[in-house]
Design a protein around this motif. Sequence first.
Motif, mmCIF file in Angstrom:
data_model
loop_
_atom_site.group_PDB
_atom_site.id
_atom_site.type_symbol
_atom_site.label_atom_id
_atom_site.label_comp_id
_atom_site.label_asym_id
_atom_site.label_seq_id
_atom_site.Cartn_x
_atom_site.Cartn_y
_atom_site.Cartn_z
ATOM 1 N N ASP A 507 0.916 -1.250 0.226
ATOM 2 C CA ASP A 507 -0.195 0.125 -0.106
ATOM 3 C C ASP A 507 0.688 1.386 0.238
ATOM 4 O O ASP A 507 0.478 2.204 -0.749
ATOM 5 C CB ASP A 507 -0.876 0.202 1.073
ATOM 6 N N ASN A 508 1.852 1.228 0.753
ATOM 7 C CA ASN A 508 2.637 2.597 1.015
ATOM 8 C C ASN A 508 3.603 2.686 -0.227
ATOM 9 O O ASN A 508 3.628 3.798 -0.812
ATOM 10 C CB ASN A 508 3.625 2.556 1.980
ATOM 11 N N VAL A 509 4.109 1.629 -0.943
ATOM 12 C CA VAL A 509 4.846 1.581 -2.119
ATOM 13 C C VAL A 509 4.029 2.389 -3.238
ATOM 14 O O VAL A 509 4.393 2.988 -4.129
ATOM 15 C CB VAL A 509 5.532 0.420 -2.472
ATOM 16 N N ALA A 510 2.736 1.600 -3.287
ATOM 17 C CA ALA A 510 1.760 2.226 -4.320
ATOM 18 C C ALA A 510 1.519 3.482 -4.139
ATOM 19 O O ALA A 510 1.507 4.422 -5.133
ATOM 20 C CB ALA A 510 0.566 1.326 -4.340
ATOM 21 N N ALA A 511 1.461 4.131 -3.004
ATOM 22 C CA ALA A 511 1.077 5.503 -2.650
ATOM 23 C C ALA A 511 2.446 6.349 -3.021
ATOM 24 O O ALA A 511 2.179 7.435 -3.699
ATOM 25 C CB ALA A 511 0.977 5.971 -1.233
ATOM 26 N N PHE A 512 3.511 5.721 -2.774
ATOM 27 C CA PHE A 512 4.691 6.543 -3.334
ATOM 28 C C PHE A 512 4.938 6.690 -4.590
ATOM 29 O O PHE A 512 5.312 7.648 -5.026
ATOM 30 C CB PHE A 512 6.146 5.999 -2.513
ATOM 31 N N GLU A 513 4.606 5.731 -5.285
ATOM 32 C CA GLU A 513 4.797 5.575 -6.911
ATOM 33 C C GLU A 513 3.812 6.633 -7.700
ATOM 34 O O GLU A 513 3.894 6.907 -8.725
ATOM 35 C CB GLU A 513 4.542 4.424 -7.551
ATOM 36 N N GLU A 514 2.708 6.981 -6.639
ATOM 37 C CA GLU A 514 1.802 8.018 -7.528
ATOM 38 C C GLU A 514 2.056 9.479 -7.251
ATOM 39 O O GLU A 514 1.691 10.334 -7.996
ATOM 40 C CB GLU A 514 0.501 7.509 -6.793
ATOM 41 N N CYS A 515 3.166 9.554 -6.614
ATOM 42 C CA CYS A 515 3.660 10.759 -6.199
ATOM 43 C C CYS A 515 5.076 11.078 -7.032
ATOM 44 O O CYS A 515 5.874 10.276 -7.278
ATOM 45 C CB CYS A 515 4.239 11.051 -4.845
ATOM 46 N N ASP A 516 5.299 12.274 -7.331
ATOM 47 C CA ASP A 516 6.507 12.854 -8.035
ATOM 48 C C ASP A 516 7.411 13.705 -6.859
ATOM 49 O O ASP A 516 7.144 14.677 -6.481
ATOM 50 C CB ASP A 516 6.135 13.880 -9.071
ATOM 51 N N TYR A 517 8.372 12.935 -6.436
ATOM 52 C CA TYR A 517 9.131 13.307 -5.628
ATOM 53 C C TYR A 517 10.644 13.150 -5.518
ATOM 54 O O TYR A 517 10.938 11.874 -6.512
ATOM 55 C CB TYR A 517 8.920 12.845 -4.126
ATOM 56 N N GLU A 518 11.719 13.630 -4.785
ATOM 57 C CA GLU A 518 13.058 13.226 -5.009
ATOM 58 C C GLU A 518 13.472 12.579 -3.756
ATOM 59 O O GLU A 518 14.204 11.713 -4.110
ATOM 60 C CB GLU A 518 13.778 14.448 -4.969
ATOM 61 N N LYS A 519 12.948 12.902 -2.479
ATOM 62 C CA LYS A 519 13.517 12.092 -1.360
ATOM 63 C C LYS A 519 12.146 11.969 -0.566
ATOM 64 O O LYS A 519 11.365 12.697 -0.673
ATOM 65 C CB LYS A 519 14.596 12.985 -0.690
ATOM 66 N N ILE A 520 12.336 10.983 0.279
ATOM 67 C CA ILE A 520 11.325 10.641 1.269
ATOM 68 C C ILE A 520 12.163 11.138 2.854
ATOM 69 O O ILE A 520 13.351 10.702 3.031
ATOM 70 C CB ILE A 520 10.876 9.215 1.279
ATOM 71 N N VAL A 521 11.252 11.963 3.578
ATOM 72 C CA VAL A 521 11.780 12.304 4.914
ATOM 73 C C VAL A 521 10.686 11.478 5.940
ATOM 74 O O VAL A 521 9.473 11.821 5.809
ATOM 75 C CB VAL A 521 11.794 13.698 5.244
#
Length: 690
Positions: A507-521
Motif C-alpha cells: 500500500d505504501n509503495v503504491a502511494a509513493f509511486e503515485e507521487c513525484d518526489y526526490e526524497k522521502i523524509v
Amino acid sequence: MTLSSAPAAGEVTRPTFWQIGPLGEAVFYYLAAVAIVIFLYGVYDRFARYARGDADATERLNDLGGRIVRVAKTVASNENQFDRDFTAGVMHTFILWGFLTLFVGTTILAIDMDVWTKLLGHPSFFVGDFYLAYSLVMDALGLLFVVGIGIALWRRYGARTDRLHGRHTSVEDDLFIWTLFLLGVGGYAIEAVRIVAFEFPSFEDVSFVGYAVALVLAEVGISPELATSLYGALWWSHAILALAFVASVPYAKPFHMISSYANLVANDEDAGRRLPRVPEDASPEEIGATDIDDFSWKQLLDHDACTKCGRCSSVCPANASGRNLDPRNVILDLKNYRESVDRGGETMEIVADGGTSVVDAETMESCMSCMACMDACPVDIEHVTQFTEMNRRLTETGQMDENVQETMMDLFQNGNSFGDPERKRPDWVDEVDFEVPDAREESVEYLWYVGDYPSYDERNRKVAVALARIFEEADVSYGILYEDEKNDGNDVRRVGEEGLYEMLVEDNVAAFEECDYEKIVTTDPHSFNTFSNEYEQFGFERGDDVYHYTQVVEELVNAGTLDLGGLDYTVTYHDPCHLGRYNGEYEAPREVIAATGARLDEMPRNRNDSFCCGGGGGGVWMDFADDPKPSEERMREALNDTDAGQEVEKFVVACPQCMTMYEDGRKTGNYEDDIEVVDVSELVAESLGY
C-alpha cells in the motif's frame, strides 16, 4: 647431540624429549596422532551438522577473502572485546596472543624436530641466536597468557562478575579456564625444573620467567638430582593435558576459538535492521521456527559461537526490567536442545505459550528489538533475526499477545495502530496556519511520511506541527500523503506478522509511486529503517533516498537556511535504537540541538550504548509489569548520572514512540516535576520563535 639428550657443554639450546626416551617419544607421537584425529573428526562433525540446517536467506560467503581479512583484523585487535569492558579487552588480548604465540612456538619446534631434522636430515636450527630469541618471545608472551588467565579467574571467582554467571554456567566453564591456567603455569614449571637440573646454564636467563621460578625452586631445596627425577612426571602430565585439550576442542567450550571466527566471517552487516522474507511458497506449517533444523546453518553456528560471556544479557533492557528474557539463555537453550535431539532426546516445540517448548512465548514477547544484544556481542550472534523467526511461529499459531492481536486488527482494517479512521490521519494539519502541501497533487523535493503517532497521538501531533513549521520556515519543497499514508510496518514485522507487513508495504509503495518526489523524509526512525533497508525486498528502489528528519534539518542548518540559537536550556539526548544502533546516525540530532543554543549533557549510555525506551518490537502496544520500566530507568539516568544531574531541564528525543514511552515513564516514575520530554523538532521550532 639429539634433542632427547643433554646439550653439549656450551651449546646454546635445550633438549626436547629429555628423560622421555625412545619408547616415551613413540607413545607421545601416538597419543598426538589420536588427539589430532579426534579433533579433526569433531570439527568435521560440527560443520556437517550445520549443513543440515535450513538454507540462509542472506549471502554469507561472498567476497570470502575480504571477509577473512576483515575478521582477522578484528580478532587480532580484539576491538570487539574492548567495547564496554576495557578490562575484559585486556584480558582477552593477553590470552589470545599468548595462546597463539605458544601454539606457533610449539609448531616451530615440531617442524624442527619432525621435518627439518628427521625428514630432511638438516642440522637443527633450534640453537644459538634463534633459540635465544625463541625462548625470550615464548617466555614473554607466555607470561601475558598466564596474567590474562589470572584476570579471568579473578573476574569469575573473585569479583564474581555478574554477567559471567547464569543458568547455563557449568563445569565445562571451570574445566576450560583451569586447563588453560595449568597449561600456562605447567610450561614454566617444566622449564624451571629443567634449568635447575642443568645447573642454571648462563644463557637460560633469557627465559626470564622460567629462570626466576628455577631460582625459587633452588631456594626451597630442589637439587639438580631431584629436578632430574621430577622432570619426566611433569613433562608427561603437561603433554597429556595439552593433548586432551586439543582433542576436546570441538566438543566443549574451546570450540568457540573456531566457531566464533567462522561466525564473524559469515556475519551480515544488515542483520536485524533488514529481516529475511518468508518464502513466497511457504505453507503455514513452514512459517517460523517449528523444528531446530528450521534455523539456518548460520543460526546454528550462532548457537555454537556463544561463549556465555553475558554481554548481551547485561545490556538487554528487557532483562534489566525483570521481563522473562535473557538473550544468552535463549541462544544456549536452542543449542542445548539441538544437542539433546542429536543424542536421541525428546523433541518439543521450539516456541509456544505454556512452558512446554524450548522457548516460552512470553520470552519472545518481551524482546524490544532494540539490537543492543547484537551490538554488544563480540562474535556477531544475530539474536533479533532468530527471535523474529520464533515470533512468526507464534503469530502463525495464534499465540500472539492479546494487545498486539488487537493492534494488528486495527492495522488491517484502518491502516494505523490506533484503530482510528483513515480520514482522520491528516487532522493535525488544522493546527497550523498555513496549507500543508499534498504530495499526491504536486511535485515536491521531500515526500514527508508523517507516521501513525504524529498523526493520531495527541502529544506527538505537536511534533508534526513543529516539523511542518520548520519546513515552512526553511521554504522546503515538501508534501504529505494525507489519508493515503499507511503504517510503515516496521514493528509489525518484528512481532512476526509478516503477511500484514507485506500488505502495508504494498500500500505504501503504491502511494509513493503515485507521487513525484526526490526524497522521502520520515518523522519516525522506525519508518526510516524499514523504508531504507527492507522495502527493497518488495520492489521499492528508492531506499537510498530516505532520510530521517534530523538529517534534513541538519542540512538546512549547515546551509544557513535556518537561523537557530537563543535557547538557554541544559538538556540530555536519547539515541533512538532505530536511528542510532540500527542505522548509525548519531551526530545529526546532536548538531541540531547544539545549533539551538541548548547545552547537551550526555547520559553515560549514549550512541550505540543507548538504553532502549521499551517501545520497540511492539512493546509500545503491550503491557508489562516492568520493575523498573526502561523509560523510568532512563529518566533516573538523565537526572542522576549526567554531569549536570538535577539541572537537566529537558529530555530530548527524536522518535515518536520514544516520546510516548518517556511521557509515560515520566508519570509512572514520578518525574513530572523534574524534567520535560521534548522532541528535537520542538526545540528547533522554539528556537525559531514558535
